[in-house]
Design an enzyme around this catalytic site. Structure first.
Site, PDB file in Angstrom:
ATOM      1  N   PHE A  61       0.819  -1.227   0.000  1.00  0.00           N
ATOM      2  CA  PHE A  61       0.000   0.000   0.000  1.00  0.00           C
ATOM      3  C   PHE A  61       0.848   1.269   0.000  1.00  0.00           C
ATOM      4  CE2 PHE A  61      -2.387  -3.356   2.234  1.00  0.00           C
ATOM      5  CZ  PHE A  61      -3.335  -3.595   1.234  1.00  0.00           C
ATOM      6  N   ARG A  62       1.999   1.194  -0.628  1.00  0.00           N
ATOM      7  CA  ARG A  62       2.914   2.340  -0.752  1.00  0.00           C
ATOM      8  C   ARG A  62       3.406   2.884   0.597  1.00  0.00           C
ATOM      9  NH1 ARG A  62       3.208   2.773  -5.967  1.00  0.00           N
ATOM     10  NH2 ARG A  62       1.379   2.458  -7.248  1.00  0.00           N
ATOM     11  N   LEU A  63       3.400   2.005   1.617  1.00  0.00           N
ATOM     12  CA  LEU A  63       3.952   2.419   2.919  1.00  0.00           C
ATOM     13  C   LEU A  63       5.428   1.992   2.958  1.00  0.00           C
ATOM     14  CD1 LEU A  63       0.939   1.239   5.128  1.00  0.00           C
ATOM     15  CD2 LEU A  63       1.408   3.525   4.254  1.00  0.00           C
ATOM     16  N   HIS A  64       6.157   2.431   1.941  1.00  0.00           N
ATOM     17  CA  HIS A  64       7.531   1.951   1.755  1.00  0.00           C
ATOM     18  C   HIS A  64       8.460   2.426   2.875  1.00  0.00           C
ATOM     19  CE1 HIS A  64       5.770   1.222  -2.063  1.00  0.00           C
ATOM     20  NE2 HIS A  64       5.789   2.483  -2.439  1.00  0.00           N
TER      21      HIS A  64
END
Ligand SMILES: Cc1cc2nc3c(=O)[nH]c(=O)nc-3n(C[C@H](O)[C@H](O)[C@H](O)COP(=O)(O)O)c2cc1C
Length: 210
Positions: free
Chosen positions: A186-189
């Site tokens: 979820f693009r919580l890189h």
């Protein structure tokens, strides 16, 4: 478990806790060597020309240690000319199999001639001949002209070792920043940057929003 899943699992320790960026880079490159289908050492090298216009091309990393990241090329190529007027560069590694990126920015210096000689001596003979035959980045009138140059230098060095051309050498990117990026759902890189204002200073580590 596939080889890629296994490597991801084995190397999934929390890299944001690392405090030696070159060592962490080495761990990631080793992991990529097990999972990438080709050229895990491929990287984009960005330079700027005399007008400040950026230029970027793929290169192969041929060495790294605490001093920096080494690649080899012609000093008379476009990049060689750009580096002579603006000895600064940026590198990006992207390992699709591991969904990881490393970005490096720093100062550029030529490697010692002895280091360049030692590396040149390890290259296959035809690659050594091609370093003599190619006037990298200059206009080439035809493929035939290039093949004639290869034949010429092949004959010239037919019975001797091929010396390193005077215009062919290595450059070391001495890092001032090294950023590690790892894909998370979820693009919580995760993104961590190591930075220093001079090569003789200690690294400062900062976590960044992705
Ligand atoms: C995967 C890959 C690796 C490359 N590695 C090198 C390299 O190590 N040295 C080099 O001079 N050119 C390498 N090249 C070619 C460069 O991308 C570039 O075309 C060439 O160096 C001329 O660039 P310039 O005109 O900006 O100097 C590589 C190309 C690819 C696609």
């Amino acid at each position: 478990m596939t080889a890629i899943e296994q490597t991801k699992w084995l190397t999934s320790g929390d890299f944001t806790q690392a405090d030696d960026p070159l060592r962490l880079f080495g761990d990631w490159l080793d992991a990529a060597t097990r999972t990438e289908p080709a050229d895990p050492n491929a990287m984009a090298l960005a330079t700027v020309d005399a007008d400040g216009l950026p230029n970027v091309r793929m290169m192969l990393l041929k060495g790294y240690d605490q001093r920096g990241f080494v690649f080899y090329t012609s000093t008379e190529s476009q990049k060689g000319r750009e580096l002579s007027t603006q000895p600064k560069a940026a590198l990006t590694f992207h390992w699709k199999s591991l969904t990881r990126q490393v970005r490096v920015r720093g100062l550029v210096e030529p490697v010692d001639p002895a280091e360049a000689d030692a590396y040149f001596a390890t290259r296959p003979r035809l690659a050594q001949i091609s370093a003599w035959a190619s006037r990298q980045s200059a206009p080439l009138e035809s493929r035939l002209a290039f093949e004639k140059a290869v034949a010429f230098y092949g004959t010239r060095y037919a019975i001797s070792a091929v010396p390193r051309p005077p215009y062919w050498t290595g450059y070391r990117v001495v890092p001032l920043s090294i950023e590690f990026w790892h894909d998370r759902p979820f693009r919580l890189h995760d993104r961590v940057e190591f930075r220093r204002s001079r090569p003789d200073e200690p690294w400062l580590k900062t976590r960044l929003y992705p």
